[in-house]
Design a protein around this motif. Structure first.
Motif, PDB file in Angstrom:
ATOM      1  N   THR A  38      86.904  40.232  72.359  1.00 30.57           N
ATOM      2  CA  THR A  38      86.419  40.181  73.752  1.00 30.57           C
ATOM      3  C   THR A  38      86.096  38.642  74.283  1.00 30.57           C
ATOM      4  N   ASN A  39      85.368  37.857  73.401  1.00 26.54           N
ATOM      5  CA  ASN A  39      84.864  36.692  73.623  1.00 26.54           C
ATOM      6  C   ASN A  39      86.052  35.576  73.444  1.00 26.54           C
ATOM      7  N   SER A  40      87.322  35.789  72.622  1.00 27.20           N
ATOM      8  CA  SER A  40      88.282  35.002  72.843  1.00 27.20           C
ATOM      9  C   SER A  40      89.066  35.161  74.186  1.00 27.20           C
ATOM     10  N   ILE A  41      89.182  36.421  74.570  1.00 28.82           N
ATOM     11  CA  ILE A  41      89.826  36.683  75.777  1.00 28.82           C
ATOM     12  C   ILE A  41      88.999  35.929  77.087  1.00 28.82           C
ATOM     13  N   ILE A  42      87.870  36.327  77.074  1.00 31.47           N
ATOM     14  CA  ILE A  42      86.722  35.714  78.097  1.00 31.47           C
ATOM     15  C   ILE A  42      86.886  34.397  78.108  1.00 31.47           C
ATOM     16  N   ASN A  43      86.643  33.822  76.910  1.00 30.50           N
ATOM     17  CA  ASN A  43      86.662  32.074  76.910  1.00 30.50           C
ATOM     18  C   ASN A  43      87.813  31.478  77.321  1.00 30.50           C
ATOM     19  N   THR A  44      88.836  32.240  76.972  1.00 30.46           N
ATOM     20  CA  THR A  44      90.448  31.699  77.476  1.00 30.46           C
ATOM     21  C   THR A  44      90.476  31.631  78.611  1.00 30.46           C
ATOM     22  N   LEU A  76      84.265  49.564  72.652  1.00 31.81           N
ATOM     23  CA  LEU A  76      83.076  48.879  72.091  1.00 31.81           C
ATOM     24  C   LEU A  76      81.801  49.895  72.017  1.00 31.81           C
ATOM     25  N   LYS A  77      81.726  50.704  72.915  1.00 35.22           N
ATOM     26  CA  LYS A  77      80.543  51.314  73.040  1.00 35.22           C
ATOM     27  C   LYS A  77      80.822  52.561  71.833  1.00 35.22           C
ATOM     28  N   LEU A  78      81.906  53.093  71.764  1.00 35.25           N
ATOM     29  CA  LEU A  78      82.132  54.139  70.700  1.00 35.25           C
ATOM     30  C   LEU A  78      82.015  53.500  69.078  1.00 35.25           C
ATOM     31  N   LEU A  79      82.646  52.271  69.122  1.00 32.99           N
ATOM     32  CA  LEU A  79      82.364  51.698  67.730  1.00 32.99           C
ATOM     33  C   LEU A  79      80.993  51.344  67.549  1.00 32.99           C
ATOM     34  N   THR A  80      80.189  51.144  68.387  1.00 32.22           N
ATOM     35  CA  THR A  80      78.743  50.792  68.144  1.00 32.22           C
ATOM     36  C   THR A  80      77.808  51.916  67.804  1.00 32.22           C
ATOM     37  N   LYS A  81      78.249  52.896  68.356  1.00 29.42           N
ATOM     38  CA  LYS A  81      77.581  54.411  67.954  1.00 29.42           C
ATOM     39  C   LYS A  81      78.202  54.493  66.544  1.00 29.42           C
ATOM     40  N   ASN A 141      78.627  38.865  78.013  1.00 26.38           N
ATOM     41  CA  ASN A 141      78.071  39.090  76.733  1.00 26.38           C
ATOM     42  C   ASN A 141      76.887  40.028  77.111  1.00 26.38           C
ATOM     43  N   SER A 142      76.216  39.922  78.248  1.00 26.70           N
ATOM     44  CA  SER A 142      75.363  41.165  78.739  1.00 26.70           C
ATOM     45  C   SER A 142      76.059  42.541  78.659  1.00 26.70           C
ATOM     46  N   SER A 143      77.319  42.699  79.077  1.00 31.51           N
ATOM     47  CA  SER A 143      78.016  43.806  78.941  1.00 31.51           C
ATOM     48  C   SER A 143      78.127  44.080  77.451  1.00 31.51           C
ATOM     49  N   THR A 144      78.342  43.461  76.748  1.00 32.43           N
ATOM     50  CA  THR A 144      78.304  43.744  75.261  1.00 32.43           C
ATOM     51  C   THR A 144      76.861  44.453  74.818  1.00 32.43           C
ATOM     52  N   LEU A 145      76.104  43.455  75.015  1.00 32.17           N
ATOM     53  CA  LEU A 145      74.756  43.968  74.632  1.00 32.17           C
ATOM     54  C   LEU A 145      74.456  45.197  75.297  1.00 32.17           C
ATOM     55  N   VAL A 177      86.847  43.507  81.058  1.00 32.17           N
ATOM     56  CA  VAL A 177      85.801  44.081  80.767  1.00 32.17           C
ATOM     57  C   VAL A 177      85.741  45.584  80.686  1.00 32.17           C
ATOM     58  N   LYS A 178      86.522  46.098  81.879  1.00 32.61           N
ATOM     59  CA  LYS A 178      86.784  47.381  81.864  1.00 32.61           C
ATOM     60  C   LYS A 178      87.665  48.225  80.662  1.00 32.61           C
ATOM     61  N   LYS A 179      88.722  47.264  80.213  1.00 33.90           N
ATOM     62  CA  LYS A 179      89.471  47.771  79.127  1.00 33.90           C
ATOM     63  C   LYS A 179      88.503  47.824  77.855  1.00 33.90           C
ATOM     64  N   LEU A 180      87.726  46.802  77.619  1.00 32.17           N
ATOM     65  CA  LEU A 180      87.395  46.442  76.319  1.00 32.17           C
ATOM     66  C   LEU A 180      86.246  47.051  75.761  1.00 32.17           C
ATOM     67  N   TYR A 181      85.278  47.280  77.076  1.00 31.98           N
ATOM     68  CA  TYR A 181      83.753  48.027  76.605  1.00 31.98           C
ATOM     69  C   TYR A 181      83.856  49.230  76.593  1.00 31.98           C
ATOM     70  N   LYS A 182      84.761  50.094  76.879  1.00 33.80           N
ATOM     71  CA  LYS A 182      84.660  51.623  76.520  1.00 33.80           C
ATOM     72  C   LYS A 182      84.999  51.677  75.031  1.00 33.80           C
TER      73      LYS A 182
END
Length: 591
Positions: A248-254, A186-191, A300-304, A179-184
């Motif tokens: 993100t989902n593939s890593i988490i689900n695995t 993701l925030k930039l890409l979303t913006k 998923n909440s972290s993504t949202l 989560v720490k590595k992926l969401y930083k």
């Protein structure tokens, strides 16, 4: 963190409803946590016992009856009110944000709107605000409920078997690292995606508004290509977000799927050795889903939340736009106005690092007099009149009305006494009645009709299909130029201001429309302080004073006769226009 703190101000009025929703949510999420215990009891205390068939059926009926009350009768209203209250809270918060954001937009100066695209502003108010709802739904409700579920489930699991619980949660540290590595990123890409969407909306807004130009210049293919460029850019940004979400989902689900394998291996071994009952193993496996389902939801909440926070930052960027023009703390209300206007050595420029548009402007207009501003385009005439209602702040000097510096007057009370008729007046979609009443929303029907008559608009309005209730379309597209102008003049008649500003109000009209409008403008200007920006000098020979402007300075000043006698800029421009008019008449006669 500051952005969420700012958002929490909108949540605060609904905190009681938030608490009630959370309590209902605890009940809703707590009910399924009893299911593994029911399974354990059913397996260990009913199915695997030496009880008779009748006793087993009786006990099974008893436990199912209790479970049915819990899962059907109790859960239905709990589920309903949990969903309803959560949606109500977010809908009300979004309403409050948009309402206050629109209020903020109305206070921003014209400079802001000149520097920002309309489509991008709309995108932030609509799309980005909508995305922020997940801060409440997800961040302030679901996350806490998922943490509650996770905590209770872990508590039950530790009660059942401590060692097996540690095996089940052995991969949790990998969740935190992922989560720490992926969401930083993701925030930039979303913006970036939000900005590219705003670019598409901005382009679309401009082109829809200017579709007559596109069609008249046969620019459809070119325009389609330009739209494709922006649309493709949005697609690229959206796919990057999608790609990162998929990763993100593939890593988490695995990581999630590893846990059941470990539990089956170690738990199966314990059952085989007799250290664990089958019922406990079944219950434990049931709780395994109860910890990893909320864990997935938390991810998923972290993504949202990441996406919502990025949108919130764009909303706050708009919110943080400063007010260029503000009322002073000691500003006074302007009640009665005579209309004496004075420009006292005024200097003005649009940007601090640009050249001055107006330089040392000094003149006065006594109450009830009419002054015309003339000169070539770019002379600063429109900039000058925009300073009277204080659409911009001046850099040096002062402007006074009845001896009061307009910077010491509240903007609203100042503008109430000023009426403006422009070359291209803006009408809003709706009826003619609604547009005229903008001059005074509380006016009577009789007053509205008298204003239309004074503007020479009553007759043409009655000939429309629905009279005053005729829909005129966006920007009044269903009316002719002359009709739109007369509706705009009726609006000013209804406002009844003491100060009148006319910015080339007849320059783009045919002779018949110009004649009708000039007549209504003469009525409107009577006994009012009037400033006219004139394109055709023949229409302002009767005014009290004419000011000739060039390159932001007053070059000549006086009556028509005085300026003609000076043999300067005004006299040259006037003679050129008269010569052109005579040539046009001669062409018509020859034809």
């Amino acid at each position: 963190m500051n952005s969420v703190k700012s958002y929490s101000k909108f949540v605060k009025p609904y905190w009681k409803l938030v608490v009630i929703t959370l309590i209902i949510g605890v009940i809703k999420f707590g009910i399924p946590l009893t299911l593994p215990l029911i399974m354990k009891y059913t397996v260990d205390s009913i199915l695997l016992t030496k009880l008779s068939l009748g006793e087993k059926i009786l006990k099974l009926t008893y436990i199912i009856s209790i479970a049915s009350v819990l899962f059907i009768i109790v859960r239905f209203p709990v589920e309903y009110y949990r969903q309803y209250f959560a949606q109500e809270i977010t809908s009300r918060i979004l309403y409050d944000i948009r309402d206050k954001l629109y209020n903020h937009l109305q206070k921003l100066s014209l400079r802001f709107y000149q520097n920002h695209k309309t489509g991008e502003i709309i995108s932030r108010v609509m799309n980005d605000v909508e995305q922020t709802k997940n801060i409440v739904e997800t961040g302030m409700m679901n996350i806490w409920l998922d943490i509650f579920t996770l905590t209770i489930a872990l508590g039950f699991m530790f009660t059942l078997n401590v060692k097996l619980t540690f095996v089940a949660i052995a991969n949790l540290p990998f969740y935190a690292i992922s989560v720490k590595k992926l969401y930083k990123r993701l925030k930039l890409l979303t913006k970036q995606r939000s900005q590219s969407l705003a670019d598409v909306q901005s382009y679309l807004h401009e082109r829809v508004a200017g579709i007559p130009v596109v069609k008249s210049f046969t620019l459809e293919e070119y325009d389609q290509n330009q739209f494709d460029i922006r649309n493709s850019n949005f697609l690229t940004k959206a796919l990057k977000v999608t790609q990162w979400n998929a990763l993100t989902n593939s890593i988490i689900n695995t990581l999630t799927d590893i846990a059941p394998l470990l539990v089956i291996a170690y738990g199966g071994y314990k059952v085989a050795t007799g250290d664990l009952t089958i019922g406990t193993f079944v219950a434990f496996f049931g709780y395994l889903d109860r910890i990893y389902s909320p864990l997935r939801r938390l991810v998923n909440s972290s993504t949202l939340l990441t996406q919502a926070t990025a949108s919130l930052e764009r909303v706050l960027e708009l919110w943080d736009q400063p007010y260029d023009v503000q009322d002073q703390p000691t500003a006074k209300q302007l009640t009665e106005v005579n209309g004496d206007i004075k420009f006292n050595h005024v200097w003005f420029r649009y940007e601090k690092d640009s050249d001055y548009i107006l330089k040392n402007i000094h003149f006065s207009i006594p109450s009830g007099r009419t002054v015309a501003l003339v000169g070539m385009s770019g002379g600063g005439k429109s900039s000058l009149i925009s300073l009277i209602p204080r659409f911009y702040n001046i850099d040096k000097g002062e402007i006074t009305i009845d001896g009061m510096n307009i910077e010491n007057i509240t903007q609203q009370s100042l503008r109430k006494h000023i009426g403006m008729v422009l070359q291209d007046n803006i009408l809003f979609s709706g009826t003619i009645r609604e547009n005229i009443l903008l001059g005074n929303p509380s006016a009577s029907e009789e007053g509205m009709i008298l204003s239309a008559k004074a503007a020479n608009a009553h007759e043409f309005i009655l000939n429309l299909p629905n009279g005053y209730d005729t829909e005129i379309g966006e920007k009044g597209v269903k009316l002719s130029g002359g009709q739109k102008q007369r509706v705009a003049i009726a609006r000013v008649f209804l406002k009844n201001p003491q100060i009148l500003i006319l910015d080339e109000a007849t320059s783009a009209l045919d002779l018949e429309s110009e004649s009708l409008i000039q007549e209504s403008l003469d009525k409107l200007a009577k006994n009012r302080t009037t400033i006219i920006i004139a394109h055709r000098l023949s229409t302002i020979t009767h005014v009290d004073q004419i000011i000739f402007m060039k390159d932001g300075e007053i070059i000549e000043q006086g009556t028509h006769e005085e300026l003609m006698n000076q043999k300067g800029y005004y006299e040259q421009l006037f003679n050129i226009q008269i010569l052109n008019q005579n040539n046009d008449k001669q062409v018509v006669m020859d034809y």
